[in-house]
Design a protein around this motif. Structure first.
Motif, PDB file in Angstrom:
ATOM      1  N   GLU A 328      41.216  33.630  28.888  1.00  0.00           N
ATOM      2  CA  GLU A 328      39.829  33.964  27.764  1.00  0.00           C
ATOM      3  C   GLU A 328      38.821  34.546  28.567  1.00  0.00           C
ATOM      4  O   GLU A 328      38.136  35.644  27.850  1.00  0.00           O
ATOM      5  CB  GLU A 328      39.328  32.325  27.730  1.00  0.00           C
ATOM      6  N   ALA A 329      38.792  34.579  30.020  1.00  0.00           N
ATOM      7  CA  ALA A 329      37.525  35.255  30.694  1.00  0.00           C
ATOM      8  C   ALA A 329      38.064  36.793  30.516  1.00  0.00           C
ATOM      9  O   ALA A 329      37.081  37.809  30.366  1.00  0.00           O
ATOM     10  CB  ALA A 329      37.690  35.131  32.084  1.00  0.00           C
ATOM     11  N   VAL A 330      39.394  37.244  30.723  1.00  0.00           N
ATOM     12  CA  VAL A 330      39.724  38.657  30.442  1.00  0.00           C
ATOM     13  C   VAL A 330      39.531  39.273  29.027  1.00  0.00           C
ATOM     14  O   VAL A 330      38.927  40.413  28.804  1.00  0.00           O
ATOM     15  CB  VAL A 330      41.223  38.996  31.000  1.00  0.00           C
ATOM     16  N   ASP A 331      39.677  38.529  28.238  1.00  0.00           N
ATOM     17  CA  ASP A 331      39.389  38.781  26.705  1.00  0.00           C
ATOM     18  C   ASP A 331      38.062  39.133  26.602  1.00  0.00           C
ATOM     19  O   ASP A 331      37.856  40.106  25.806  1.00  0.00           O
ATOM     20  CB  ASP A 331      39.841  37.571  25.801  1.00  0.00           C
ATOM     21  N   LEU A 332      37.095  38.244  27.085  1.00  0.00           N
ATOM     22  CA  LEU A 332      35.688  38.459  27.010  1.00  0.00           C
ATOM     23  C   LEU A 332      35.170  39.455  27.647  1.00  0.00           C
ATOM     24  O   LEU A 332      34.220  40.243  27.405  1.00  0.00           O
ATOM     25  CB  LEU A 332      35.107  37.022  27.327  1.00  0.00           C
ATOM     26  N   ALA A 333      36.016  40.004  28.738  1.00  0.00           N
ATOM     27  CA  ALA A 333      35.507  41.150  29.816  1.00  0.00           C
ATOM     28  C   ALA A 333      35.736  42.499  28.840  1.00  0.00           C
ATOM     29  O   ALA A 333      34.810  43.224  28.714  1.00  0.00           O
ATOM     30  CB  ALA A 333      36.253  41.068  30.954  1.00  0.00           C
ATOM     31  N   LEU A 334      36.916  42.335  28.082  1.00  0.00           N
ATOM     32  CA  LEU A 334      37.213  43.449  27.389  1.00  0.00           C
ATOM     33  C   LEU A 334      36.096  43.712  26.413  1.00  0.00           C
ATOM     34  O   LEU A 334      35.771  44.526  26.004  1.00  0.00           O
ATOM     35  CB  LEU A 334      38.601  43.455  26.873  1.00  0.00           C
ATOM     36  N   GLU A 335      35.816  42.544  25.724  1.00  0.00           N
ATOM     37  CA  GLU A 335      34.900  42.508  24.618  1.00  0.00           C
ATOM     38  C   GLU A 335      33.496  43.017  25.270  1.00  0.00           C
ATOM     39  O   GLU A 335      32.634  43.820  24.455  1.00  0.00           O
ATOM     40  CB  GLU A 335      34.713  41.352  23.924  1.00  0.00           C
ATOM     41  N   LEU A 336      33.101  42.359  26.385  1.00  0.00           N
ATOM     42  CA  LEU A 336      31.668  42.902  26.698  1.00  0.00           C
ATOM     43  C   LEU A 336      31.918  44.361  27.172  1.00  0.00           C
ATOM     44  O   LEU A 336      30.880  45.032  26.811  1.00  0.00           O
ATOM     45  CB  LEU A 336      31.552  41.973  28.288  1.00  0.00           C
ATOM     46  N   ALA A 337      32.714  44.998  27.829  1.00  0.00           N
ATOM     47  CA  ALA A 337      32.870  46.329  28.072  1.00  0.00           C
ATOM     48  C   ALA A 337      32.872  47.136  27.152  1.00  0.00           C
ATOM     49  O   ALA A 337      32.235  48.317  27.051  1.00  0.00           O
ATOM     50  CB  ALA A 337      34.134  46.800  28.775  1.00  0.00           C
ATOM     51  N   GLY A 338      33.241  46.799  25.760  1.00  0.00           N
ATOM     52  CA  GLY A 338      33.065  47.432  24.594  1.00  0.00           C
ATOM     53  C   GLY A 338      34.348  48.618  24.579  1.00  0.00           C
ATOM     54  O   GLY A 338      35.186  48.581  25.221  1.00  0.00           O
ATOM     55  N   GLY A 339      33.884  49.725  23.837  1.00  0.00           N
ATOM     56  CA  GLY A 339      34.978  50.859  23.512  1.00  0.00           C
ATOM     57  C   GLY A 339      35.211  51.414  24.759  1.00  0.00           C
ATOM     58  O   GLY A 339      36.416  52.104  25.186  1.00  0.00           O
ATOM     59  N   ALA A 340      34.363  51.535  26.053  1.00  0.00           N
ATOM     60  CA  ALA A 340      34.555  52.028  27.331  1.00  0.00           C
ATOM     61  C   ALA A 340      36.062  51.474  28.029  1.00  0.00           C
ATOM     62  O   ALA A 340      36.662  52.030  28.603  1.00  0.00           O
ATOM     63  CB  ALA A 340      33.532  51.931  27.914  1.00  0.00           C
ATOM     64  N   GLY A 341      36.045  49.871  27.650  1.00  0.00           N
ATOM     65  CA  GLY A 341      37.117  49.254  28.368  1.00  0.00           C
ATOM     66  C   GLY A 341      38.653  49.470  27.612  1.00  0.00           C
ATOM     67  O   GLY A 341      39.351  49.200  28.380  1.00  0.00           O
ATOM     68  N   PHE A 342      38.308  50.294  26.587  1.00  0.00           N
ATOM     69  CA  PHE A 342      39.753  50.614  25.773  1.00  0.00           C
ATOM     70  C   PHE A 342      40.385  51.672  26.607  1.00  0.00           C
ATOM     71  O   PHE A 342      41.443  51.954  26.236  1.00  0.00           O
ATOM     72  CB  PHE A 342      39.166  50.837  24.377  1.00  0.00           C
ATOM     73  N   TYR A 343      39.509  52.479  27.336  1.00  0.00           N
ATOM     74  CA  TYR A 343      40.205  53.612  28.009  1.00  0.00           C
ATOM     75  C   TYR A 343      41.079  52.930  29.362  1.00  0.00           C
ATOM     76  O   TYR A 343      40.485  52.449  29.899  1.00  0.00           O
ATOM     77  CB  TYR A 343      39.177  54.628  28.448  1.00  0.00           C
ATOM     78  N   ARG A 344      42.178  53.729  29.617  1.00  0.00           N
ATOM     79  CA  ARG A 344      43.136  53.472  30.667  1.00  0.00           C
ATOM     80  C   ARG A 344      42.229  53.683  31.882  1.00  0.00           C
ATOM     81  O   ARG A 344      42.573  53.017  32.816  1.00  0.00           O
ATOM     82  CB  ARG A 344      44.280  53.805  30.540  1.00  0.00           C
ATOM     83  N   ALA A 345      41.443  54.785  31.843  1.00  0.00           N
ATOM     84  CA  ALA A 345      41.041  54.948  33.218  1.00  0.00           C
ATOM     85  C   ALA A 345      40.016  54.067  33.791  1.00  0.00           C
ATOM     86  O   ALA A 345      39.873  54.111  35.062  1.00  0.00           O
ATOM     87  CB  ALA A 345      40.155  56.561  33.012  1.00  0.00           C
TER      88      ALA A 345
END
Length: 385
Positions: A328-345
């Protein structure tokens, strides 16, 4: 305080803990993590660093030449290691718990039979392997009784670190008219009857090298059998294994979640804060704290030093809570980061994939709930796994 006690205290205070030994390695591990993940390659070079840092023998009692680390100290090492490289931490947790279990038995059960193995880990820095779920309560593979021992053939899946291992701590099923049994033994990975198959192509934890190991007609002498137990039923040894191993394994997933939180916060702080971001960050930290508290409970159960059906229940409840809240925490971390978190870099999507592994170790959600329910209602648990 006597002079001897003072000297002992000074030495203990100056010897680095396993976590302190890991700390300087983290930038190197983090720098390699993306390439390892993208190439599905085993963390060979990282294992070399762990060996150089004296972490192979960290869990061996000091009296037998090791570092004398406690289960809690080993868990802290693995949690921190996951901040640098999830795959390195998870693969190494399998060696670590295979050392911690005989170390605990030597210290608390006076099990002299494990002493030669522990001395080899300390003196030769050999790597121990676990074949994980394929050697769970039901057992796997086939052992045929022959003169002087057994002939074993098997395929062991999820053998993390197979490429680097020296001994696979495993077992095989002996079929019998009165019921099946399981023999346990150490399998030398360099034996000609043993092959490692390159099968590890997965969603996450891609660098653990958790390949299948095929065993073809390997001879185990009677003297090489460490234990014989009934197949498909809990044994006191497995109560010990479960109580000690899973707080170490799930320290890794806690570390993955903590690292995801760090990445997400770094990304979020670079943007104007909105009310939605505040709420996401708060929910993320709440879930992470729940995982941390559950893991702390698992370690307190270990400290009872009394493995039983009850400690299995408590550790497995903790295992479920750590998994649920870390994911759950990692799910929310990805959502908090937004589109930037979608990049592998940024590394966050890799952590998102790695944390999914927390779902699949025993006891998985269904058996764990049934085990806890049976304990609550005073029902048998011997065959719930």
């Amino acid at each position: 305080m006597s002079q001897a006690v003072q000297v002992s205290t000074i030495i203990a205070a100056t010897v680095p803990t396993p976590a302190e030994r890991v700390q300087p390695l983290l930038p190197v591990l983090a720098g390699r993590a993306a390439a390892i993940d993208e190439g599905d390659t085993f963390v060979t070079e990282n294992y070399a660093l762990l060996k150089e840092a004296g972490l192979i023998e960290a869990g061996v009692p000091a009296e037998l030449g090791g570092g004398g680390a406690t289960v809690a100290e080993l868990a802290e090492m693995l949690r921190l290691l996951a901040h640098g490289c999830s795959s390195t931490a998870l693969a190494f947790s399998m060696h670590t718990h295979q050392v911690a279990i005989p170390a605990w038995r030597w210290q608390h059960q006076k099990a002299a039979a494990v002493e030669p193995l522990l001395k080899r880990v300390a003196g030769e820095r050999i790597i121990l392997l676990s074949s994980g779920g394929s050697d769970w309560i039901g057992g796997s593979g086939e052992a045929r009784k022959v003169e002087g021992g057994y002939r074993v053939s098997a395929r062991k899946v999820f053998t993390s670190g197979a490429a680097a291992g020296d001994l696979l701590m495993t077992g095989a099923v002996v079929r019998g008219e009165a019921g099946d049994s399981v023999i346990h033994f150490a399998l030398p990975m360099k034996a000609p009857e043993v092959r490692v198959l390159d099968t590890w192509r997965t969603l996450g934890m891609r660098g653990t090298g958790s390949n299948d190991v095929v065993v073809e007609d390997f001879f185990v002498p009677d003297a090489g059998v460490a234990l014989t137990r009934k197949a498909g039923e809990w044994h006191p040894l497995f109560q010990t294994i479960s109580t000690i191993a899973f707080p170490l394994i799930y320290a890794v997933y806690l570390g993955v979640a903590e690292r995801a939180r760090e990445v997400a916060i770094e990304i979020a702080k670079a943007k104007p804060a909105t009310e939605d971001m505040l709420a996401l960050a708060g929910r993320m930290d709440t879930a992470l704290r729940a995982a941390q508290l559950a893991h702390g409970w698992m370690l307190r159960v270990v400290e009872r030093n009394a493995p039983s059906a009850d400690t299995v229940n408590e550790v497995m409840i903790g295992r479920t809570l750590v998994a649920q809240h870390a994911i759950e925490a990692v799910d929310l971390a990805l959502e908090l980061a937004g589109g930037a978190g979608f990049y592998r870099a940024r590394g966050l999507e890799r952590l998102f994939r790695d944390i999914q592994g927390a779902r699949f170790h025993p006891l998985q959600a269904g058996p764990q709930a049934r085990y806890a329910g049976a304990m609550a209602l005073g029902q048998p648990v011997a065959r719930i796994f």
